[in-house]
Write an enzyme that holds these catalytic residues in place. Sequence first.
Site, PDB file in Angstrom:
ATOM      1  NE  ARG A   1       5.611 -15.015  -0.531  1.00  0.00           N
ATOM      2  CZ  ARG A   1       6.543 -14.484  -1.384  1.00  0.00           C
ATOM      3  NH1 ARG A   1       6.932 -13.291  -1.633  1.00  0.00           N
ATOM      4  NH2 ARG A   1       8.103 -15.982  -1.474  1.00  0.00           N
TER       5      ARG A   1
ATOM      6  CE  LYS B   1      22.612 -20.568 -12.971  1.00  0.00           C
ATOM      7  NZ  LYS B   1      22.697 -19.989 -12.278  1.00  0.00           N
TER       8      LYS B   1
ATOM      9  N   GLY C   1       8.562 -21.170  -4.989  1.00  0.00           N
ATOM     10  CA  GLY C   1       9.001 -20.663  -6.100  1.00  0.00           C
ATOM     11  C   GLY C   1       7.856 -20.934  -7.057  1.00  0.00           C
TER      12      GLY C   1
ATOM     13  N   GLY D   1      13.610 -20.217  -1.242  1.00  0.00           N
ATOM     14  CA  GLY D   1      14.680 -20.476  -0.737  1.00  0.00           C
ATOM     15  C   GLY D   1      14.851 -21.316   0.577  1.00  0.00           C
TER      16      GLY D   1
END
Length: 399
Positions: free
Chosen positions: A38, A199, A356, A379
């Site tokens: 990053r 999920k 992620g 996200g």
Amino acid sequence: MNYNKKNVEDIAVAGKTVLVRCDFNVPLKDGVITSDKRIVEALPTIKYLMGQGAKVILCSHMGKPKGEVVAKYSLAPVAARLTELLGVNVPLAADTIGEDAKAKAAALKNGEVMLLENTRFDKREEKNDAEFAKEMASMAEVYVNDAFGAAHRAHASTAGAADYLPAVCGYLIQKEIGVMGKALADPERPFVAILGGAKVADKLNVIDNLLSKVDTLIIGGGMAYTFLAAQGKSIGTSLLDETKLDYCREMLKKAEEKGVKLLLPIDTVVAASFPDPIDGEIAVDVVDSDKIPADKMGLDIGPKTRELFADAVKAAKTVVWNGPMGVFENPTLAKGTIAVAQALADSDAITIVGGGDSAAACEQLGFASKITHISTGGGASLEFLEGRELPGIACLLDK
Ligand code: AMP
């Protein structure tokens, strides 16, 4: 959402003080940075501004200190790494908008750079408090957002500061919205999206949005079992979200109506229970997805499915991937995720990996250089794929 935003080259910065929001939320172990990706990704913007003779104030959050000053979330390791990478001293202010920050900012000379302490050391940051944003902006004349990983948050440093200063994006955000924006708005076809992860509930809007854009939608990971259940298959003790069965049926119908090929696992790696510890040894079997025994749990896609998904990737011109195909933390259950990463690496298509776990998998496997674009935002990239407006980008000036 308009992705055609002004960037650092569209605004005069020479001799100006520029506040740059970066995503320096790097992984740390015992105070040592374990991946500086990053920081490295932020360098082009920082170097450009320094080269133009701007006075550069960098800021970022790190971790979740929840509005308190927590020593282990200090940006000190980041300042040290920036100093090494830039070859110039990057002083760290003792605070974010306090006396030391303001004194150091006022003392900056053209081409110099400094770093503010963790923005989340003040609880007003995450509340997007106007006073806090205004104070931060008061140190500068131009605001640059280059923190794609935090662009889905409407916080003071990611969006609020743009209310008080002319606001543009840096090169990293420009690259992220350029590649992903084109894939969604005008993809080279066939366009294949692969979704995984635990999920269904986390991916409702992504599935819905992508079904209007892709030619093939592939669903793996824990979320696939609710889809299989929605098709009337028995899934044993695999992850099931009963409240989302109707939603899955609706999506299966939508895919059919839109002529989108929706691929689900045709075979599954099953075990008696979830691995404990997660990376511990586990005895597994492979069964067809319509023959999962009542007392078994599906934990990865099987070999036939790996081939099916890889073939779909082979035929694609654009591929977007987000989420692991199984419990990849366990080597026995990582084969599906590795197969998908391999298929992307082998493909000549435009390949985009959305942050992620899937990004980490590509990097760990050494495939990163073979992927067109690995997003720096987990996200944020997911919300981007949902077609949602990202506050950290919406607040910037349109071209
Ligand atoms: P997410 O945070 O939604 O991207 O999901 C990532 C997590 O999903 C990882 O920690 C995986 O271990 C988990 N996962 C993937 N496949 C399964 C599965 N079949 N059953 C349970 N968990 C899974």
